[in-house]
Design a protein around this motif. Structure first.
Motif, PDB file in Angstrom:
ATOM      1  N   GLU A  81       0.823  -1.206   0.000  1.00  0.00           N
ATOM      2  CA  GLU A  81       0.000   0.000   0.000  1.00  0.00           C
ATOM      3  C   GLU A  81       0.858   1.258   0.000  1.00  0.00           C
ATOM      4  O   GLU A  81       0.607   2.202  -0.763  1.00  0.00           O
ATOM      5  CB  GLU A  81      -0.941   0.014   1.208  1.00  0.00           C
ATOM      6  CG  GLU A  81      -1.825   1.248   1.260  1.00  0.00           C
ATOM      7  CD  GLU A  81      -2.726   1.306   2.481  1.00  0.00           C
ATOM      8  OE1 GLU A  81      -3.585   2.208   2.502  1.00  0.00           O
ATOM      9  OE2 GLU A  81      -2.566   0.487   3.405  1.00  0.00           O
ATOM     10  N   TYR A  82       1.865   1.284   0.870  1.00  0.00           N
ATOM     11  CA  TYR A  82       2.719   2.476   0.958  1.00  0.00           C
ATOM     12  C   TYR A  82       3.375   2.774  -0.385  1.00  0.00           C
ATOM     13  O   TYR A  82       3.306   3.890  -0.896  1.00  0.00           O
ATOM     14  CB  TYR A  82       3.791   2.313   2.047  1.00  0.00           C
ATOM     15  CG  TYR A  82       4.566   3.596   2.202  1.00  0.00           C
ATOM     16  CD1 TYR A  82       4.112   4.582   3.067  1.00  0.00           C
ATOM     17  CD2 TYR A  82       5.696   3.856   1.446  1.00  0.00           C
ATOM     18  CE1 TYR A  82       4.767   5.798   3.172  1.00  0.00           C
ATOM     19  CE2 TYR A  82       6.359   5.060   1.536  1.00  0.00           C
ATOM     20  CZ  TYR A  82       5.896   6.029   2.407  1.00  0.00           C
ATOM     21  OH  TYR A  82       6.548   7.234   2.485  1.00  0.00           O
ATOM     22  N   THR A  84       2.594   1.701  -3.362  1.00  0.00           N
ATOM     23  CA  THR A  84       1.606   2.003  -4.401  1.00  0.00           C
ATOM     24  C   THR A  84       1.244   3.483  -4.369  1.00  0.00           C
ATOM     25  O   THR A  84       1.235   4.152  -5.405  1.00  0.00           O
ATOM     26  CB  THR A  84       0.357   1.117  -4.243  1.00  0.00           C
ATOM     27  OG1 THR A  84       0.742  -0.253  -4.431  1.00  0.00           O
ATOM     28  CG2 THR A  84      -0.716   1.484  -5.246  1.00  0.00           C
ATOM     29  N   HIS A  85       0.979   4.007  -3.187  1.00  0.00           N
ATOM     30  CA  HIS A  85       0.651   5.434  -3.071  1.00  0.00           C
ATOM     31  C   HIS A  85       1.847   6.318  -3.408  1.00  0.00           C
ATOM     32  O   HIS A  85       1.725   7.295  -4.162  1.00  0.00           O
ATOM     33  CB  HIS A  85       0.137   5.755  -1.662  1.00  0.00           C
ATOM     34  CG  HIS A  85      -1.269   5.339  -1.439  1.00  0.00           C
ATOM     35  ND1 HIS A  85      -2.351   6.090  -1.844  1.00  0.00           N
ATOM     36  CD2 HIS A  85      -1.789   4.225  -0.866  1.00  0.00           C
ATOM     37  CE1 HIS A  85      -3.465   5.469  -1.521  1.00  0.00           C
ATOM     38  NE2 HIS A  85      -3.155   4.333  -0.928  1.00  0.00           N
ATOM     39  N   SER A  86       2.993   5.978  -2.868  1.00  0.00           N
ATOM     40  CA  SER A  86       4.200   6.781  -3.084  1.00  0.00           C
ATOM     41  C   SER A  86       4.574   6.847  -4.559  1.00  0.00           C
ATOM     42  O   SER A  86       4.856   7.929  -5.097  1.00  0.00           O
ATOM     43  CB  SER A  86       5.353   6.177  -2.264  1.00  0.00           C
ATOM     44  OG  SER A  86       6.567   6.800  -2.587  1.00  0.00           O
ATOM     45  N   THR A  88       2.642   6.066  -7.179  1.00  0.00           N
ATOM     46  CA  THR A  88       1.595   6.706  -7.982  1.00  0.00           C
ATOM     47  C   THR A  88       1.824   8.211  -7.975  1.00  0.00           C
ATOM     48  O   THR A  88       1.786   8.862  -9.041  1.00  0.00           O
ATOM     49  CB  THR A  88       0.186   6.377  -7.440  1.00  0.00           C
ATOM     50  OG1 THR A  88      -0.031   4.971  -7.551  1.00  0.00           O
ATOM     51  CG2 THR A  88      -0.898   7.122  -8.198  1.00  0.00           C
TER      52      THR A  88
END
Length: 131
Positions: A81-82, A84-86, A88
């Motif tokens: 998750e981390y 993926t957000h970073s 993106t």
């Protein structure tokens, strides 16, 4: 919830502070994200990870946006998750628009499906594909 506290600048060892200084200088920003703050408990790991990341994500044969999109694809595949957000956010900063993001997600989904099918069926690799 993090398994280690995210260190503030005031809590850093001198070794970790030197890495943070390099992160800020390299990125041209005062922002140091939570990933680095979590790694700061182990300054040797922090430095080694940062130094390797600078090489891998730095100038090379691949365009910076392509590198971010590959990083994003692996992060999605690994369910991070981390990351993926970073990544993106990093890909968007390098020019990824909504259409590119949607197409990337479609490729990730298709690759995940066909990988699962090929693995489940134990399909032998064609000789033409072997290097």
């Amino acid at each position: 919830m993090a398994t280690r506290a995210l260190l503030t600048d005031e809590e850093l060892s001198p070794e970790a502070q030197a890495v943070f200084d390099d992160i800020r200088a390299t990125r041209g920003s005062d922002f140091v994200n939570n990933f680095w703050r979590a790694l700061a408990h182990d300054p040797a790991l922090l430095r080694a990870t940062w130094e390797r990341l600078k090489v891998v994500m730095g100038p090379g044969a691949l365009d910076p946006l392509v590198k971010e999109m590959v990083y994003l694809a692996v992060s999605v595949a690994n369910a991070c998750e981390y990351c993926t957000h970073s990544h993106t956010a990093a890909a968007r900063a390098k020019g990824m628009d909504d259409a590119m993001h949607g197409e990337l997600l479609a490729v990730i989904g298709m690759a995940s499906q066909t990988n699962a099918l090929a693995n489940a069926l134990q399909v032998p690799v064609d000789e033409a594909f072997r290097a």
